[in-house]
Design an enzyme around this catalytic site. Sequence first.
Site, PDB file in Angstrom:
ATOM      1  CG  HIS A  47      -1.690  -1.239   1.433  1.00 44.29           C
ATOM      2  ND1 HIS A  47      -2.904  -1.524   0.868  1.00 44.29           N
ATOM      3  CD2 HIS A  47      -1.340  -2.335   2.160  1.00 44.29           C
ATOM      4  CE1 HIS A  47      -3.302  -2.739   1.241  1.00 44.29           C
ATOM      5  NE2 HIS A  47      -2.358  -3.262   2.019  1.00 44.29           N
ATOM      6  CB  SER A  60      11.791  22.798 -15.214  1.00 41.03           C
ATOM      7  OG  SER A  60      11.032  23.982 -15.250  1.00 41.03           O
ATOM      8  CE  LYS A  83      10.457  19.647 -11.023  1.00 42.79           C
ATOM      9  NZ  LYS A  83       9.282  20.134 -11.736  1.00 42.79           N
ATOM     10  CD  GLU A  89       7.510  12.421 -15.390  1.00 34.29           C
ATOM     11  OE1 GLU A  89       6.689  13.229 -15.834  1.00 34.29           O
ATOM     12  OE2 GLU A  89       8.534  12.767 -14.784  1.00 34.29           O
TER      13      GLU A  89
END
Length: 458
Positions: free
Chosen positions: A156, A277, A283, A290
């Site tokens: 979980h 970024s 970043k 992704e």
Amino acid sequence: MAKMWAGRFSKEVDETVNAFNSSIAFDGRMYKHDIQGSIAHATMLGDCGIITKEDSLTIIEGLKGILADIESGTLEFDMTAEDIHMFIEAELTNRLGDVGKRLHTSRSRNDQVAVDIRLYLRDEIEEIYSLVKELAVAIYNLAKEHTETVMPGYTHLQRAQPITFAHHLLAYVQMLVRDLDRLNDTAKRMNYCPLGSGALAGTTYKINRKQTAELLGFTAPMANSLDGVSDRDFCVELNCALSLIMTHLSRFSEEIIMWCSWEFKFIELDDAYATGSSIMPQKKNPDITELIRGKTGRVNGDLITLLTMLKGLPLAYNKDMQEDKEAIFDAIDNVKLCVKTFTPMLTTMRVNKENMRNAAAKGFINATDCADYLVKKGIPFRDAYKITGTLVAECISKELTLETLPLESYQKMTDLFTEDVYEAISLETCVKERKSEGGPAPDAVKIQLEIAKEQLGI
Ligand code: ARG
């Protein structure tokens, strides 16, 4: 391009229809396999005396010439051709005249395309197999370095019990081993030759299907000609295997995305495998992972395309089946891209053992071990579980861990707790003692490494 079937028609086909109907833009990539199939067919026609030996040899030479010219770039596809099969046959006739027109004797584009796509996918499967194997070996090698690297195991997404990084990695090796198996399986089941099925009902010529099957490296001819031209199960099966590969990469990607967040910082991606970024200078984004997660949806979409395309088709060939190619090619292209990028990203990432260990030291992941300590002293597990739960609650309220909770607190619950409880719940013990088969203890992981080594044949 002039239509080979023009005889029956009194008008030219509408230009929009021609463009709509044409598949050369995407089936052009099967040119090599189309020629391979045609060479086998021409050989067989010659050997069976259906065309003369001389014509057969002329056709084969002509086909080889076309192949060489496509590969060298001297011959470009005519994009108005209906498909790659028509293009190559027309080119052959351009070059050889009447002899070229004999190639299609006792053959239909229906069995031709069915054989081409099998040959094409067989090569692609081989390439994907070695890419996936390379990835599995890379993960295996990484695991070898981390048999002592303790990290939290999760259920979980809550810290659950301690494991090692090697243990975690070897789970992925097992998934990929199954993927390899599935690819092999698909290739094996697919390896039957539809050539000689004709349009749907075989042929009146005395052909030798065994010979073409053998020449093309198939196990045997397909048993039924209707099935021969209308079966695309292998596309579905391959796409299933590809979807599962993507599913595995996607799950791993999701973990990597989390692991390189500031909240985890278990790993850091190499600068060559991360992106920045346009506005936030701090970043470092895990775009590759992704994109892999995103592309998994796309490959699953291809699977649905294939299943939906097939489900309502009466036997035998229907033009709907031309839609098989873009779907399965898209799945193949994307899987190859993903695996090719994922492997070097993984081998260049930096593993932060200390952060993994620190995370394992928090979150009471030794609570089960604390309960087990009492069980070993004779307390039934359910009671031991409850006592430990109470101790965890006490720790939380006092901002302590089970390791820093004083012995008096333990002994208030039961005097079966003695000084040795700290040893029993130490992270080292918790990992080392989880040595059941398949478990995270370094000893158990070493056996898993051996198993993986054998499975991968390395
Ligand atoms: N381009 C077609 C396909 O991919 C080839 C087979 C065409 N056969 C036919 N009878 N129209 O399926």
